[in-house]
Design a protein around this motif. Structure first.
Motif, PDB file in Angstrom:
ATOM      1  N   ALA A 109      12.844 -97.810-135.448  1.00 17.11           N
ATOM      2  CA  ALA A 109      11.406 -97.570-135.371  1.00 17.11           C
ATOM      3  C   ALA A 109      11.142 -96.097-135.617  1.00 17.11           C
ATOM      4  CB  ALA A 109      10.880 -97.985-133.998  1.00 17.11           C
ATOM      5  N   TRP A 110      10.003 -95.776-136.198  1.00 23.72           N
ATOM      6  CA  TRP A 110       9.716 -94.362-136.455  1.00 23.72           C
ATOM      7  C   TRP A 110       8.215 -94.116-136.459  1.00 23.72           C
ATOM      8  CZ3 TRP A 110      11.081 -97.901-140.042  1.00 23.72           C
ATOM      9  CH2 TRP A 110      10.315 -98.000-141.214  1.00 23.72           C
ATOM     10  N   LYS A 111       7.901 -92.833-136.205  1.00 23.29           N
ATOM     11  CA  LYS A 111       6.514 -92.393-136.155  1.00 23.29           C
ATOM     12  C   LYS A 111       6.509 -90.881-136.366  1.00 23.29           C
ATOM     13  CE  LYS A 111       3.721 -94.128-132.931  1.00 23.29           C
ATOM     14  NZ  LYS A 111       2.985 -94.300-131.634  1.00 23.29           N
ATOM     15  N   GLY A 112       5.459 -90.358-136.963  1.00 26.94           N
ATOM     16  CA  GLY A 112       5.321 -88.922-137.133  1.00 26.94           C
ATOM     17  C   GLY A 112       5.655 -88.454-138.532  1.00 26.94           C
ATOM     18  N   GLU A 113       5.574 -87.132-138.707  1.00 29.90           N
ATOM     19  CA  GLU A 113       5.839 -86.497-139.991  1.00 29.90           C
ATOM     20  C   GLU A 113       6.731 -85.279-139.773  1.00 29.90           C
ATOM     21  OE1 GLU A 113       4.951 -87.664-142.851  1.00 29.90           O
ATOM     22  OE2 GLU A 113       3.614 -89.269-142.130  1.00 29.90           O
ATOM     23  N   GLY A 114       7.506 -84.961-140.796  1.00 35.11           N
ATOM     24  CA  GLY A 114       8.366 -83.791-140.719  1.00 35.11           C
ATOM     25  C   GLY A 114       9.834 -84.168-140.670  1.00 35.11           C
ATOM     26  N   PRO A 115      10.706 -83.190-140.388  1.00 31.90           N
ATOM     27  CA  PRO A 115      12.138 -83.462-140.315  1.00 31.90           C
ATOM     28  C   PRO A 115      12.436 -84.542-139.267  1.00 31.90           C
ATOM     29  CG  PRO A 115      11.697 -81.102-140.268  1.00 31.90           C
ATOM     30  CD  PRO A 115      10.380 -81.781-140.125  1.00 31.90           C
ATOM     31  N   GLY A 116      13.549 -85.209-139.425  1.00 35.71           N
ATOM     32  CA  GLY A 116      13.871 -86.327-138.561  1.00 35.71           C
ATOM     33  C   GLY A 116      14.660 -85.941-137.328  1.00 35.71           C
ATOM     34  N   VAL A 117      14.366 -86.619-136.233  1.00 34.31           N
ATOM     35  CA  VAL A 117      15.183 -86.557-135.025  1.00 34.31           C
ATOM     36  C   VAL A 117      15.300 -87.982-134.505  1.00 34.31           C
ATOM     37  CG1 VAL A 117      13.187 -86.054-133.559  1.00 34.31           C
ATOM     38  CG2 VAL A 117      15.479 -85.506-132.746  1.00 34.31           C
ATOM     39  N   LEU A 118      16.477 -88.360-134.063  1.00 34.66           N
ATOM     40  CA  LEU A 118      16.741 -89.741-133.679  1.00 34.66           C
ATOM     41  C   LEU A 118      17.165 -89.811-132.218  1.00 34.66           C
ATOM     42  CD1 LEU A 118      18.591 -92.463-135.696  1.00 34.66           C
ATOM     43  CD2 LEU A 118      19.338 -91.994-133.365  1.00 34.66           C
ATOM     44  N   ILE A 119      16.549 -90.726-131.481  1.00 33.89           N
ATOM     45  CA  ILE A 119      16.962 -91.065-130.123  1.00 33.89           C
ATOM     46  C   ILE A 119      17.484 -92.497-130.182  1.00 33.89           C
ATOM     47  CG2 ILE A 119      16.310 -91.107-127.699  1.00 33.89           C
ATOM     48  CD1 ILE A 119      15.824 -88.422-129.095  1.00 33.89           C
ATOM     49  N   GLY A 120      18.706 -92.707-129.724  1.00 33.16           N
ATOM     50  CA  GLY A 120      19.331 -94.018-129.903  1.00 33.16           C
ATOM     51  C   GLY A 120      19.935 -94.583-128.633  1.00 33.16           C
ATOM     52  N   ALA A 121      20.076 -95.911-128.632  1.00 34.97           N
ATOM     53  CA  ALA A 121      20.739 -96.625-127.543  1.00 34.97           C
ATOM     54  C   ALA A 121      21.240 -97.951-128.095  1.00 34.97           C
ATOM     55  CB  ALA A 121      19.784 -96.874-126.380  1.00 34.97           C
ATOM     56  N   HIS A 122      22.311 -98.474-127.528  1.00 28.29           N
ATOM     57  CA  HIS A 122      22.767 -99.800-127.949  1.00 28.29           C
ATOM     58  C   HIS A 122      22.158-100.858-127.040  1.00 28.29           C
ATOM     59  CE1 HIS A 122      25.824-101.126-124.900  1.00 28.29           C
ATOM     60  NE2 HIS A 122      25.915 -99.836-124.647  1.00 28.29           N
ATOM     61  N   TYR A 123      21.849-102.028-127.622  1.00 30.67           N
ATOM     62  CA  TYR A 123      21.241-103.098-126.842  1.00 30.67           C
ATOM     63  C   TYR A 123      22.163-104.297-126.654  1.00 30.67           C
ATOM     64  CZ  TYR A 123      19.989-105.757-131.145  1.00 30.67           C
ATOM     65  OH  TYR A 123      20.014-106.467-132.317  1.00 30.67           O
ATOM     66  N   ASP A 124      23.308-104.319-127.322  1.00 35.05           N
ATOM     67  CA  ASP A 124      24.220-105.432-127.161  1.00 35.05           C
ATOM     68  C   ASP A 124      24.992-105.302-125.849  1.00 35.05           C
ATOM     69  OD1 ASP A 124      25.576-103.159-128.430  1.00 35.05           O
ATOM     70  OD2 ASP A 124      27.340-104.456-128.427  1.00 35.05           O
ATOM     71  N   THR A 125      25.527-106.423-125.375  1.00 29.73           N
ATOM     72  CA  THR A 125      26.351-106.429-124.173  1.00 29.73           C
ATOM     73  C   THR A 125      27.734-107.009-124.486  1.00 29.73           C
ATOM     74  OG1 THR A 125      25.408-108.572-123.521  1.00 29.73           O
ATOM     75  CG2 THR A 125      24.401-106.593-122.596  1.00 29.73           C
ATOM     76  N   ARG A 126      28.692-106.604-123.693  1.00 26.06           N
ATOM     77  CA  ARG A 126      30.090-106.965-123.944  1.00 26.06           C
ATOM     78  C   ARG A 126      30.338-108.430-123.589  1.00 26.06           C
ATOM     79  NH1 ARG A 126      34.527-104.052-125.219  1.00 26.06           N
ATOM     80  NH2 ARG A 126      36.583-104.581-124.372  1.00 26.06           N
ATOM     81  N   ARG A 127      31.037-109.123-124.464  1.00 30.93           N
ATOM     82  CA  ARG A 127      31.210-110.557-124.264  1.00 30.93           C
ATOM     83  C   ARG A 127      32.320-110.917-123.283  1.00 30.93           C
ATOM     84  NH1 ARG A 127      32.591-109.832-129.786  1.00 30.93           N
ATOM     85  NH2 ARG A 127      34.806-110.092-130.239  1.00 30.93           N
ATOM     86  N   GLU A 128      33.127-109.943-122.874  1.00 28.20           N
ATOM     87  CA  GLU A 128      34.145-110.188-121.850  1.00 28.20           C
ATOM     88  C   GLU A 128      34.200-109.012-120.886  1.00 28.20           C
ATOM     89  OE1 GLU A 128      37.995-111.143-123.362  1.00 28.20           O
ATOM     90  OE2 GLU A 128      37.247-112.730-124.685  1.00 28.20           O
ATOM     91  N   ALA A 129      34.194-109.324-119.592  1.00 32.12           N
ATOM     92  CA  ALA A 129      34.249-108.293-118.553  1.00 32.12           C
ATOM     93  C   ALA A 129      35.703-107.943-118.261  1.00 32.12           C
ATOM     94  CB  ALA A 129      33.546-108.788-117.293  1.00 32.12           C
ATOM     95  N   ASP A 130      36.349-107.309-119.236  1.00 32.93           N
ATOM     96  CA  ASP A 130      37.796-107.129-119.153  1.00 32.93           C
ATOM     97  C   ASP A 130      38.223-106.063-118.154  1.00 32.93           C
ATOM     98  OD1 ASP A 130      36.563-105.328-120.880  1.00 32.93           O
ATOM     99  OD2 ASP A 130      38.321-105.074-122.135  1.00 32.93           O
ATOM    100  N   GLU A 131      37.285-105.346-117.539  1.00 32.48           N
ATOM    101  CA  GLU A 131      37.613-104.433-116.449  1.00 32.48           C
ATOM    102  C   GLU A 131      37.402-105.085-115.084  1.00 32.48           C
ATOM    103  OE1 GLU A 131      38.892-101.333-116.560  1.00 32.48           O
ATOM    104  OE2 GLU A 131      39.101-101.497-118.735  1.00 32.48           O
ATOM    105  N   ASP A 132      37.025-106.354-115.091  1.00 37.69           N
ATOM    106  CA  ASP A 132      36.776-107.085-113.854  1.00 37.69           C
ATOM    107  C   ASP A 132      38.063-107.768-113.398  1.00 37.69           C
ATOM    108  OD1 ASP A 132      35.902-109.005-111.906  1.00 37.69           O
ATOM    109  OD2 ASP A 132      33.886-108.804-112.722  1.00 37.69           O
ATOM    110  N   PRO A 133      38.588-107.420-112.225  1.00 32.14           N
ATOM    111  CA  PRO A 133      39.874-107.980-111.806  1.00 32.14           C
ATOM    112  C   PRO A 133      39.822-109.460-111.471  1.00 32.14           C
ATOM    113  CG  PRO A 133      38.916-106.693-110.028  1.00 32.14           C
ATOM    114  CD  PRO A 133      38.036-106.480-111.227  1.00 32.14           C
ATOM    115  N   THR A 134      38.624-110.007-111.246  1.00 34.19           N
ATOM    116  CA  THR A 134      38.509-111.401-110.827  1.00 34.19           C
ATOM    117  C   THR A 134      37.981-112.309-111.927  1.00 34.19           C
ATOM    118  OG1 THR A 134      38.052-110.610-108.585  1.00 34.19           O
ATOM    119  CG2 THR A 134      37.585-112.925-109.041  1.00 34.19           C
TER     120      THR A 134
END
Length: 313
Positions: A109-134
């Motif tokens: 998504a974007w808005k504004g004018e001028g040079p670019g700056v990006l703020i990012g985050a991932h939205y996917d989640t891990r399909r296996e909880a491989d750090e979970d001992p149980t």
């Protein structure tokens, strides 16, 4: 999620996922999403980042379920983000590709004018909880590892005074970040693709990238990342201190993180990862909404908002 280097594993004990009849869940989620999009249908540049509103987005994402790359829930999440951003006046484009036979979908998504700056985050989640001992074979709900960063972006979309930035502000929602080491997958797949194809559709050259990841922890301690640009890190941490968050943003090095900022760094872009990796529920079934704090979301959101609106000091 991301891979830390030269640090011990962090583990937590699991809880059972809440089971809600499917029809009831669909009804509740539909009402919640409709209300959220309606209430935020207009951008509010005079508003200040609200941690409670950001927290609502954490809850909404987790109510959807596991946002695993290529699943129907992931598609629904992406559609919700896109609809909300469009209602807030942001231009939105999908970036779709296949990875190891799985459809991947970044959102920009974007808005504004001028040079670019990006703020990012991932939205996917891990399909296996491989750090979970149980329950290592169960998926991760990703309240902090996934939903918290997205929540910050969506609240910024509502409150950011883009005109004050003198920039084209990009909000990037990365898919396929968090399945590294599972079935031959790599980390940071979505951001790597976006960085490699940046500019092909007219995107502005980037002055800076800031990634927010795992920033909702109730016990928030955000250290410098050794893979991030030191000057920009110092600037952001100083702004956090000015805002009263000096006890949360700790100007000391602790980890070197492989995260969604790295593909941009590899292409010569100044980039920083804001991440709290001291999170005992990382890649376990306990990464749930009760581990996330509105105050933590607000500390990060207001820091990034202030930095952007100061025209990137």
């Amino acid at each position: 999620m991301t891979r830390q280097t030269n640090t011990p594993d962090q583990r937590g004990s699991p809880i059972r996922p809440l089971r809600v009849p499917f029809l009831i869940l669909v009804i509740i989620l539909s009402v919640t999403l409709t209300s959220c999009i309606r209430d935020g249908a207009q951008p509010e540049p005079d508003a200040v980042f609200d941690g409670e509103k950001a927290y609502e987005w954490v809850v909404i994402q987790c109510e959807m379920g596991y946002r695993i790359t290529g699943t129907e829930t992931s598609i629904r999440a992406g559609d919700t983000f896109s609809t909300t951003l469009d209602a807030l006046g942001w231009r939105v484009r999908d970036q779709r590709f296949d990875y190891k036979g799985t459809p991947v979908r970044n959102l920009l998504a974007w808005k504004g004018e001028g040079p670019g700056v990006l703020i990012g985050a991932h939205y996917d989640t891990r399909r296996e909880a491989d750090e979970d001992p149980t329950h290592p074979n169960q998926p991760v709900l990703g309240a902090n590892d996934g939903a918290s960063g997205v929540a910050v972006l969506l609240e910024l979309a509502r409150t950011l005074d883009v005109q004050a930035t003198d920039r084209t502000v990009y909000l990037a929602f990365f898919d396929a970040e968090d399945n590294g080491y599972l079935d031959g997958w790599d980390w940071i797949v979505g951001s790597s693709y976006m960085a490699a194809h940046w500019g092909e559709n007219g995107e502005r050259p980037l002055e800076a990238v800031v990634v927010v990841d795992m920033i909702g922890d109730r016990d928030q301690n955000i250290y410098y990342d050794r893979n991030s640009d030191p000057d920009l890190s110092q600037t952001l941490w100083e702004i956090a201190d000015e805002q009263g968050y000096g006890d949360r943003f700790i100007p000391q090095y602790r980890y070197a993180i492989l995260d969604d900022h790295v593909p941009f760094i590899r292409r010569g872009v100044t980039a920083v990862d804001i991440i709290d990796f001291d999170y005992p529920y990382w890649h376990t079934t306990e990464d749930t909404v009760d581990k996330v704090s509105a105050a933590s979301l607000e500390a990060v959101g207001r820091t990034v908002e202030s930095w952007l609106e100061r025209s990137l000091e």
